[in-house]
Scaffold this motif. Structure first.
Motif, PDB file in Angstrom:
ATOM      1  N   ARG A   1      32.528  35.152   5.450  1.00 16.78           N
ATOM      2  CA  ARG A   1      31.797  33.885   5.436  1.00 16.78           C
ATOM      3  C   ARG A   1      32.729  32.709   5.696  1.00 16.78           C
ATOM      4  O   ARG A   1      32.430  31.823   6.483  1.00 16.78           O
ATOM      5  N   HIS A   2      33.846  32.659   4.992  1.00 17.27           N
ATOM      6  CA  HIS A   2      34.842  31.614   5.204  1.00 17.27           C
ATOM      7  C   HIS A   2      36.145  32.014   4.531  1.00 17.27           C
ATOM      8  O   HIS A   2      36.182  32.966   3.761  1.00 17.27           O
TER       9      HIS A   2
ATOM     10  N   GLU B   1      24.046  31.681   9.052  1.00 11.93           N
ATOM     11  CA  GLU B   1      25.100  32.536   8.526  1.00 11.93           C
ATOM     12  C   GLU B   1      24.854  33.993   8.873  1.00 11.93           C
ATOM     13  O   GLU B   1      23.750  34.498   8.756  1.00 11.93           O
TER      14      GLU B   1
END
Length: 130
Positions: A77-78, A72
């Motif tokens: 992040r998403h 990561e």
């Protein structure tokens, strides 16, 4: 009093604009609100709607570098989508050839969730909130 009312849009730079547009509009069945070609930038911009009124913006930029992924990296992040029936959405995506990770349960909220990826490997989450 909160200063912010919600998310208006999330912008995504695509490696293959047509492929990503097809993924978000055909596979995820989201409507195009507006689409423009910006000649000065040799770039497309497509506004895609979500049922809650928020939007995704898809961009094409020549020579954009790939997104660092694993391990990561810092930054976004998403992107998580709220769904009311996680199993039904997973089944619909599976029927369209989209693989989802095994379903997990958030230890704090007890909500079920899973991840899948867009054509550029951007991590997308489905978060069940009936």
């Amino acid at each position: 009093m909160a200063l912010l009312d919600g998310i208006h849009h999330v912008a995504i730079i695509c490696s293959d604009y047509a492929r990503s547009k097809a993924f978000y509009t055909e596979v995820l069945a989201l409507p195009v609100i507006d689409e423009n070609y910006r000649a000065a930038r040799n770039s497309y911009k497509c506004d895609i709607g979500l049922p809650d009124g928020s939007q995704l913006e898809l961009f094409s930029f020549d020579g954009a570098p790939p997104r660092p992924s694993r391990p990561e990296a810092q930054g976004l992040r998403h992107l998580a989508f709220r769904v009311s029936d996680l199993t039904a959405v997973i089944d619909a995506l599976s029927a369209k050839g989209v693989a989802c990770e095994p379903v997990r349960t958030d230890p704090y909220t007890q909500r079920r969730f899973t991840f899948f990826a867009d054509p550029d490997g951007l991590p997308l989450e489905l978060y069940e909130q009936p």
